[in-house]
Design a protein around this motif. Structure first.
Motif, PDB file in Angstrom:
ATOM      1  N   LYS A   1       0.592  -0.987   0.262  1.00  8.98           N
ATOM      2  CA  LYS A   1       0.262   0.226  -0.281  1.00  8.98           C
ATOM      3  C   LYS A   1       1.016   1.409   0.082  1.00  8.98           C
ATOM      4  CE  LYS A   1      -3.476  -1.936   2.456  1.00  8.98           C
ATOM      5  NZ  LYS A   1      -4.242  -2.409   3.804  1.00  8.98           N
ATOM      6  N   CYS A   2       2.327   1.489   0.006  1.00  6.74           N
ATOM      7  CA  CYS A   2       2.931   2.229  -0.247  1.00  6.74           C
ATOM      8  C   CYS A   2       3.519   2.896  -1.968  1.00  6.74           C
ATOM      9  CB  CYS A   2       4.463   1.964   0.519  1.00  6.74           C
ATOM     10  SG  CYS A   2       5.819   2.976   0.800  1.00  6.74           S
ATOM     11  N   LEU A   3       2.741   4.085  -1.865  1.00  3.18           N
ATOM     12  CA  LEU A   3       2.671   4.288  -2.920  1.00  3.18           C
ATOM     13  C   LEU A   3       4.402   4.656  -4.129  1.00  3.18           C
ATOM     14  CD1 LEU A   3       3.114   7.546  -3.705  1.00  3.18           C
ATOM     15  CD2 LEU A   3      -0.117   7.019  -2.571  1.00  3.18           C
ATOM     16  N   ASN A   4       4.959   4.983  -2.861  1.00  2.00           N
ATOM     17  CA  ASN A   4       5.894   5.557  -3.633  1.00  2.00           C
ATOM     18  C   ASN A   4       7.227   4.437  -3.569  1.00  2.00           C
ATOM     19  OD1 ASN A   4       5.949   8.442  -3.853  1.00  2.00           O
ATOM     20  ND2 ASN A   4       5.939   8.489  -1.848  1.00  2.00           N
ATOM     21  N   CYS A   5       7.322   2.878  -3.054  1.00  4.22           N
ATOM     22  CA  CYS A   5       7.824   1.940  -2.461  1.00  4.22           C
ATOM     23  C   CYS A   5       8.293   0.752  -4.195  1.00  4.22           C
ATOM     24  CB  CYS A   5       7.193   0.694  -1.736  1.00  4.22           C
ATOM     25  SG  CYS A   5       6.821   1.429  -0.032  1.00  4.22           S
ATOM     26  N   PRO A   6       7.324   1.515  -5.130  1.00  2.47           N
ATOM     27  CA  PRO A   6       7.699   0.766  -6.386  1.00  2.47           C
ATOM     28  C   PRO A   6       9.091   1.246  -7.401  1.00  2.47           C
ATOM     29  CG  PRO A   6       5.521   1.116  -6.716  1.00  2.47           C
ATOM     30  CD  PRO A   6       6.136   1.549  -5.071  1.00  2.47           C
ATOM     31  N   GLU A   7       8.766   2.572  -6.461  1.00  3.06           N
ATOM     32  CA  GLU A   7      10.074   3.618  -6.960  1.00  3.06           C
ATOM     33  C   GLU A   7      12.207   2.743  -6.191  1.00  3.06           C
ATOM     34  OE1 GLU A   7      11.976   8.239  -6.458  1.00  3.06           O
ATOM     35  OE2 GLU A   7       9.479   8.017  -7.173  1.00  3.06           O
ATOM     36  N   ALA A   8      11.600   2.850  -5.083  1.00  5.46           N
ATOM     37  CA  ALA A   8      12.404   1.963  -4.431  1.00  5.46           C
ATOM     38  C   ALA A   8      13.005   0.908  -4.927  1.00  5.46           C
ATOM     39  CB  ALA A   8      12.461   2.164  -2.589  1.00  5.46           C
ATOM     40  N   ALA A   9      12.450   0.097  -5.520  1.00  8.27           N
ATOM     41  CA  ALA A   9      11.894  -1.510  -5.632  1.00  8.27           C
ATOM     42  C   ALA A   9      13.061  -0.857  -7.495  1.00  8.27           C
ATOM     43  CB  ALA A   9      11.205  -1.804  -6.299  1.00  8.27           C
ATOM     44  N   GLU A  10      12.124  -0.300  -7.688  1.00 13.09           N
ATOM     45  CA  GLU A  10      13.164   0.452  -9.168  1.00 13.09           C
ATOM     46  C   GLU A  10      14.293   0.574  -9.157  1.00 13.09           C
ATOM     47  OE1 GLU A  10      13.884   0.306 -13.452  1.00 13.09           O
ATOM     48  OE2 GLU A  10      12.323  -0.035 -11.597  1.00 13.09           O
ATOM     49  N   ILE A  11      15.446   1.715  -7.744  1.00 14.41           N
ATOM     50  CA  ILE A  11      16.362   1.897  -7.695  1.00 14.41           C
ATOM     51  C   ILE A  11      17.390   0.201  -7.333  1.00 14.41           C
ATOM     52  CG2 ILE A  11      18.098   3.195  -5.919  1.00 14.41           C
ATOM     53  CD1 ILE A  11      15.454   5.287  -5.489  1.00 14.41           C
TER      54      ILE A  11
ATOM     55  N   THR B   1       0.926   2.613  -6.567  1.00 12.31           N
ATOM     56  CA  THR B   1       1.839   3.251  -7.072  1.00 12.31           C
ATOM     57  C   THR B   1       1.060   4.603  -6.929  1.00 12.31           C
ATOM     58  OG1 THR B   1       0.473   3.317  -9.303  1.00 12.31           O
ATOM     59  CG2 THR B   1       1.783   1.506  -8.567  1.00 12.31           C
ATOM     60  N   GLU B   2       2.025   6.438  -7.383  1.00 12.57           N
ATOM     61  CA  GLU B   2       1.309   7.078  -7.699  1.00 12.57           C
ATOM     62  C   GLU B   2       0.726   7.115  -8.949  1.00 12.57           C
ATOM     63  OE1 GLU B   2       5.285  10.072  -7.564  1.00 12.57           O
ATOM     64  OE2 GLU B   2       6.617   8.710  -7.489  1.00 12.57           O
ATOM     65  N   GLN B   3       0.067   6.547  -9.485  1.00 17.18           N
ATOM     66  CA  GLN B   3      -0.661   6.556 -10.893  1.00 17.18           C
ATOM     67  C   GLN B   3      -1.475   5.839 -10.066  1.00 17.18           C
ATOM     68  OE1 GLN B   3       3.129   5.977 -11.361  1.00 17.18           O
ATOM     69  NE2 GLN B   3       3.449   7.300 -11.709  1.00 17.18           N
TER      70      GLN B   3
END
Length: 280
Positions: A56-66, A201-203
């Protein structure tokens, strides 16, 4: 050791501890060709990156991408461990987020280290700029330091998996390459990749999000066992630990691997990590 050439860092590094699901604007980390980890037979320090996250963390996919980009850069020299814990990982009774990726080990680690928000993580459970818990924007710099250190330990994992009984037998052979103070434990976790399940996600909600490197369970608890019989680090000593585990229904053994790491029981700092697929 094949040295990682360099990476282009376009993030502004931050060590600020912000107890929230933070947002970082573009530009993002960019990988360049050439950095793909150690060569065959090289004894190098392999680094553990723990990504604490939640569906449920919308910014976590960005961390996964990093984390994924860093994995591309460092190859086998970087071992990823994605831990679902905390309020962002609590499943709902109905709706998009009914899957439960939480584990007892993940909850205990989350509580012990005291994560104030997500996405955050640890690189070898070692302090960087005075902090052990790091915002995702600091992972790159912390990983660069850790991967450049001399190897002190080597871990060899041998997995024997019976597809009929789903039983996994795992042999860990640990060699200390130098004398070190303290006592050392080895943790043996099982992770699974390729899990398709909704993610905020943010989207908006991505119903077909792929969750990778997800901690699914442990073969020897949250804190592991002493390496060998006493956990003493004596140069040239070759020590063994062995475990068995039955893979539960619902896990895809084809996408599972064993993640093992050795850490100092006083400082909690990880000195070596390794990963091996269950199946060849």
């Amino acid at each position: 050791m094949k040295k990682i050439s360099k990476i282009i860092a376009l993030f502004a590094l931050s060590a600020l501890m912000i107890p929230s699901c933070d947002i970082v604007e573009e530009p993002y980390l960019v990988a360049i060709a050439g950095g793909n980890g150690p060569g065959p037979g090289d004894k190098v320090r392999k680094v553990l990156l723990e990504d604490y996250t939640g569906q449920k963390c919308l910014n976590c996919p960005e961390a996964a991408e990093i984390a994924h980009t860093l994995k591309t850069l460092y190859g086998e020299q970087l071992v990823l461990l994605t831990i679902h814990a905390g309020s962002y990982s609590t499943p709902d009774a109905t709706g998009d987020f009914t899957a439960d990726f939480r584990t007892q080990e993940g909850a205990e680690l989350n509580s012990f280290f005291g994560f104030p928000g997500y996405p955050m993580g640890m690189v070898n459970r070692t302090e960087f700029d005075g902090f052990r818990i790091l915002l995702k924007d600091s992972w790159e710099a912390a990983a660069a330091i850790q991967t450049d250190l001399e190897a002190q330990v080597e871990i060899i994992i041998t997995n024997t998996y019976n597809t009929g009984t789903s039983k996994l037998d795992c042999l860990l052979e640990t060699e200390f390459l130098k004398d070190m103070d303290g006592t050392y434990n080895i943790c043996v976790f099982i992770v699974e990749s390729g899990i398709i399940s909704p993610q905020e996600t943010e989207q908006g909600v991505n119903l077909t999000y792929e969750h990778n490197h997800v901690l699914r369970g442990s073969m020897n608890g949250t804190w592991g066992d002493v390496v060998g019989t006493d956990g003493q680090a004596i140069s040239g000593s070759a020590l063994t630990n062995s475990y068995s585990y039955t893979i539960p229904d619902g896990w895809n053994a084809d996408n599972c691997s064993v993640v093992a790491f050795v850490y100092n029981t006083t400082t909690n700092e990880v000195v070596q990590a390794e990963e091996k697929d269950l199946l060849p």
